[in-house]
Design a protein around this motif. Structure first.
Motif, short mmCIF file in Angstrom:
data_model
loop_
_atom_site.label_atom_id
_atom_site.label_comp_id
_atom_site.label_asym_id
_atom_site.label_seq_id
_atom_site.Cartn_x
_atom_site.Cartn_y
_atom_site.Cartn_z
N VAL A 78 0.82 -1.21 0.00
CA VAL A 78 0.00 0.00 0.00
C VAL A 78 0.86 1.26 0.00
CG1 VAL A 78 -1.87 1.23 1.17
CG2 VAL A 78 -1.73 -1.26 1.33
N PRO A 80 0.16 5.08 0.52
CA PRO A 80 -0.87 6.08 0.83
C PRO A 80 -0.60 7.39 0.10
CG PRO A 80 0.61 5.85 2.69
CD PRO A 80 1.06 4.85 1.65
N HIS A 83 2.71 10.54 2.84
CA HIS A 83 3.50 9.75 3.77
C HIS A 83 3.40 10.35 5.17
CE1 HIS A 83 6.76 7.67 5.67
NE2 HIS A 83 6.64 6.78 4.72
N PRO A 84 2.96 9.56 6.15
CA PRO A 84 2.80 10.13 7.49
C PRO A 84 4.14 10.47 8.14
CG PRO A 84 2.37 7.79 7.54
CD PRO A 84 2.61 8.14 6.12
N ALA A 85 4.09 11.43 9.05
CA ALA A 85 5.31 11.81 9.79
C ALA A 85 5.45 10.85 10.97
CB ALA A 85 5.20 13.25 10.23
N GLY A 86 5.38 11.37 12.18
CA GLY A 86 5.46 10.50 13.36
C GLY A 86 6.85 9.93 13.54
N MET A 87 6.87 8.68 13.97
CA MET A 87 8.15 8.10 14.35
C MET A 87 9.09 7.90 13.17
SD MET A 87 7.13 4.23 15.27
CE MET A 87 6.61 3.02 14.10
N TRP A 88 8.54 7.96 11.94
CA TRP A 88 9.38 7.71 10.77
C TRP A 88 10.34 8.86 10.49
CZ3 TRP A 88 7.42 3.28 11.08
CH2 TRP A 88 6.05 3.07 11.16
N MET A 91 13.94 8.62 11.22
CA MET A 91 14.64 7.41 10.77
C MET A 91 15.36 7.70 9.45
SD MET A 91 11.98 4.34 11.10
CE MET A 91 11.43 3.66 12.61
N GLU A 95 16.80 2.44 7.83
CA GLU A 95 16.18 1.98 9.09
C GLU A 95 14.69 1.73 8.90
OE1 GLU A 95 18.94 4.31 12.41
OE2 GLU A 95 17.10 5.22 11.69
N TYR A 96 14.07 2.65 8.18
CA TYR A 96 12.63 2.58 7.93
C TYR A 96 12.28 1.29 7.17
CZ TYR A 96 8.32 3.99 5.43
OH TYR A 96 7.06 4.05 4.88
N LEU A 99 12.80 -1.85 9.30
CA LEU A 99 11.69 -2.04 10.25
C LEU A 99 10.52 -2.77 9.56
CD1 LEU A 99 10.29 -1.27 13.06
CD2 LEU A 99 9.26 0.59 11.79
N PHE A 100 10.18 -2.30 8.36
CA PHE A 100 9.06 -2.93 7.65
C PHE A 100 9.43 -4.33 7.15
CE2 PHE A 100 7.06 1.14 7.95
CZ PHE A 100 5.73 0.80 8.06
N ARG A 145 8.74 0.55 0.14
CA ARG A 145 8.21 -0.12 1.33
C ARG A 145 7.07 -1.06 0.97
NH1 ARG A 145 3.84 0.52 3.16
NH2 ARG A 145 3.54 2.63 2.40
N THR B 10 8.86 -6.73 16.62
CA THR B 10 9.57 -5.75 15.77
C THR B 10 9.32 -4.32 16.25
OG1 THR B 10 9.24 -7.25 13.93
CG2 THR B 10 9.88 -5.01 13.38
N ARG B 14 11.91 -1.46 18.10
CA ARG B 14 12.08 -0.08 17.63
C ARG B 14 11.83 0.91 18.76
NH1 ARG B 14 14.85 3.06 14.29
NH2 ARG B 14 14.13 5.10 14.89
N GLU B 18 14.34 3.62 20.34
CA GLU B 18 13.99 5.05 20.41
C GLU B 18 14.17 5.58 21.82
OE1 GLU B 18 9.99 5.29 18.99
OE2 GLU B 18 10.59 5.30 16.89
N PHE B 110 -0.09 11.03 19.06
CA PHE B 110 0.50 11.76 17.93
C PHE B 110 0.57 10.87 16.69
CE2 PHE B 110 4.37 12.94 15.56
CZ PHE B 110 3.96 14.20 15.12
N GLU B 111 1.05 9.66 16.89
CA GLU B 111 1.24 8.77 15.73
C GLU B 111 -0.09 8.31 15.14
OE1 GLU B 111 4.20 5.89 16.76
OE2 GLU B 111 5.72 7.44 16.81
N VAL B 114 -1.22 11.43 13.06
CA VAL B 114 -0.55 11.72 11.78
C VAL B 114 -0.63 10.55 10.80
CG1 VAL B 114 1.06 13.41 12.75
CG2 VAL B 114 1.74 11.02 12.63
N ALA B 116 0.66 7.41 11.27
CA ALA B 116 1.74 6.41 11.36
C ALA B 116 1.18 5.05 11.77
CB ALA B 116 2.79 6.86 12.35
#
Lengths: 330, 289
Positions: A78, A80, A83-88, A91, A95-96, A99-100, A145, B10, B14, B18, B110-111, B114, B116
């Motif tokens: 998928v 989208p 692309h969402p922000a947040g924890m990504w 990275m 790394e991103y 993770l996936f 991804r 996983t 992470r 963090e 937050f995630e 947005v 995530a």
């Protein structure tokens, strides 16, 4: 490959999607079109298991799909719209993707990540933080991804929105090459001219209801009531239009400066007949081109909305002028 | 199920990474340990030839006065029955607990806001895997911190010739399960709220409400208000971890091991129920804000 049966989603009294019956076939590029608020996003979210349908079923690879079927989700890639922000954000691209890859349980992911990053020209920014990426780079990374688990179906929501012409071409070429390799592609987009270039079949929904689901050719020919042929001549004799009107395949003929504008039926290609008629009268066509109906025009007819005007514009109606079609030069 | 376990593993990895690279974690840990050190040395300053005299240390004097007023003198006696360690343990634990809890609540909100969380849902993961990864991270760091505190206080007791009594060890257990329930309330607050700010506000509201209710049942002197608080407390106490903490500490003090275990079990049940509610809320509400 994907089938929906009476797929319905209601939010209170409002029916966002009403008894939708989609059928996405293996190996095709399927365009999912509809004006804003038509129920496109709701449908996509249901197909991805993010939203639960009020009623109806979704079948993926012949099996009934729900959000709990993580094994079936593994077969979906998928991308989208945004692309969402947040924890990504903090990275690096590497790394991103790792993770996936771990989420998908991919063994020896390094090789696959390298291969996919190379494919979209992002290998050199593998160690760069995603917060420094442009929209185009994020879009390409998103595609990488989505392709990590080697999905059978690639879902793309507005994949080229906001990209520059080079970015659009890169994404388009990438989609086509993925499809050539046998991947089924499901695209939702507002850029109808792009959809017309790449989709094999399209579905158009409006007000939560499926209005059409056809191959591109069938859809365009179904809505073509007449075609327009334009012929550039050095000089146009005064009685030429009336002579042309006498031909049984000419619906209408008019002139615009040194250009003849002829309306003909869409049933077959009359360009040779027109050329022959003109040459017999010692008139040499300098340029002859046929203008067929575009997807945008079909979309406007089906949904009753002009794609270039605001959705709620009072000028939107089925009789909207048809003048933005693609030109096929002879 | 394998997909879920893999997703939890996983995302937890992470989250742990963090946290380890986040300066906030070290600041909270340092603050907790500094508070522990300061209060411990203050306690030692409060000991004279006549025994324990809190009036010798202005900060301790103030703390004891506030605690006696809020929770009653019996609670203070319970707290200092074996020396300073139980009290200092509770205080040193607060910064790290609040850091982890608020950090999780904020990040979750937050995630989710947005998108995530939605992105993870496109792959082989779901909302429950997402919040369980936060929960596992918090529990893991809590265990590590409790071990750090236990070591710190053990060394302090050896150096200062003080005794670490059984209440201290019982408190270590109580504090751990108290934190677990706190994290569960945090996750529920995040699941119920639409964004980070409302998640933090709701979580803070829940914590403050339980603290006020706990203090209220001791501190309020007016008959009407006290009766009213008692009625509310009777209904609410069953879902308040502080209620079970109080029972657990009393049980430990009077050597009732069964009651102590029962209080811990009750906190665990509350936590499990909160996580289960979060799971169903996410399922019904979806992961979109």
């Amino acid at each position: 490959m994907i089938q929906t049966r009476n797929l319905t989603k209601k939010f209170g009294n409002f029916t966002a999607v009403d008894s939708l019956e989609l059928n996405i076939r293996s190996g095709e590029i399927y365009g999912f079109l509809g004006p804003n608020g038509a129920g496109k996003t709701t449908t996509i979210l249901m197909l991805l298991g993010i939203l639960r349908p009020t009623s109806g079923d979704i079948y993926l690879f012949g099996e009934k799909f729900s959000s709990r079927r993580l094994d079936l989700k593994q077969k979906l890639g998928v991308v989208p719209e945004k692309h969402p922000a947040g924890m990504w954000k903090w990275m690096t691209a590497g790394e991103y993707l790792v993770l996936f890859a771990d989420l998908y349980g991919i063994k020896k992911s390094d090789i696959r990540i390298k291969h996919l990053l190379q494919k979209v020209d992002l290998l050199e920014v593998k160690n760069k933080r995603m917060k420094d990426f442009s929209r185009g780079m994020l879009q390409k990374l998103s595609i990488v991804r989505a392709l990590l688990p080697d999905p059978d179906i690639l879902f793309l929501d507005e994949p080229i929105a906001g990209l520059d012409p080079i970015g659009i071409k890169q994404v388009r070429d990438f989609i086509l090459s993925e499809n050539r390799e046998g991947r089924t592609v499901f695209i939702s987009s507002h850029l109808l001219s792009e959809m017309e270039k790449i989709c094999h079949r399209v579905a158009i929904i409006s007000d939560g209801t499926l209005r059409a689901e056809e191959t591109m050719d069938t859809l365009l020919s179904k809505f073509s009531r007449e075609k327009e042929v334009q012929v550039d001549l050095e000089e146009i004799p005064d009685n030429l239009c009336s002579k042309l009107k006498e031909l049984d395949f000419i619906i209408d003929a008019s002139r615009q400066a040194n250009t003849l504008v002829l309306k003909i039926p869409p049933d077959r290609d009359y360009r040779k007949d027109i050329s022959r008629f003109l040459i017999q009268r010692e008139l040499i066509p300098l340029r002859l081109y046929e203008k067929s109906i575009s997807l945008e025009e079909v979309f406007t007819m089906i949904t009753g909305q002009d794609t270039e005007k605001p959705i709620d514009s009072p000028e939107n109606n089925i009789e909207t002028s048809i003048d933005s079609g693609e030109k096929n030069e002879l | 199920m394998n997909y879920k376990l893999n997703a939890i593993k996983t995302i937890s990895k992470r989250r742990i990474f963090e946290t380890v690279i986040s300066p906030g974690f070290y600041v909270a840990t340092a603050a907790g340990l500094f508070l522990g050190y300061y209060l411990l040395s203050g306690f030692l300053d409060s000991v004279d030839s006549g025994g324990l005299n809190f009036s010798l240390h202005p900060v301790y004097n103030q703390i004891v006065e506030i605690l006696s007023g809020a929770f009653g003198i019996t609670f203070v006696e319970k707290l200092f029955s074996e020396g300073p360690f139980v009290f200092v343990l509770f205080v040193s634990f607060i910064p790290v607990f609040l850091y982890h809890a608020i950090n999780t609540v904020f990040k979750f909100g937050f995630e989710k806001n947005v998108g995530a969380l939605e992105l993870l849902m496109y792959g082989p993961s779901d909302g429950t895997c997402f919040f369980l990864s936060f929960f596992i991270k918090d529990v893991l760091f809590t265990v590590i911190y409790i071990f750090t505190l236990a070591l710190f206080f053990y060394l302090s007791s050896v150096i200062n010739n003080l005794v670490l009594g059984p209440m201290f060890y019982f408190s270590l257990l109580i504090i751990f399960f108290l934190a677990v329930s706190g994290y569960s309330y945090g996750i529920l607050a995040s699941v119920l709220s639409g964004n980070a700010a409302t998640s933090v506000a709701l979580f803070s509201g829940i914590v403050v409400f339980f603290v006020i209710l706990q203090i209220g049942s001791f501190a309020i002197t007016g008959d009407y208000v006290k009766n009213l608080t008692n009625v509310i407390m009777w209904f609410i106490k069953w879902i308040s971890p502080f209620f079970y903490m109080d029972i657990g500490l009393s049980a430990a003090l009077y050597g009732n091991f069964f009651l102590f275990l029962l209080s811990i079990l009750s906190i665990l049940i509350i936590s499990a129920v909160l996580l289960l509610i979060s799971h169903f809320v996410l399922k019904v509400k979806g992961v979109r804000p």
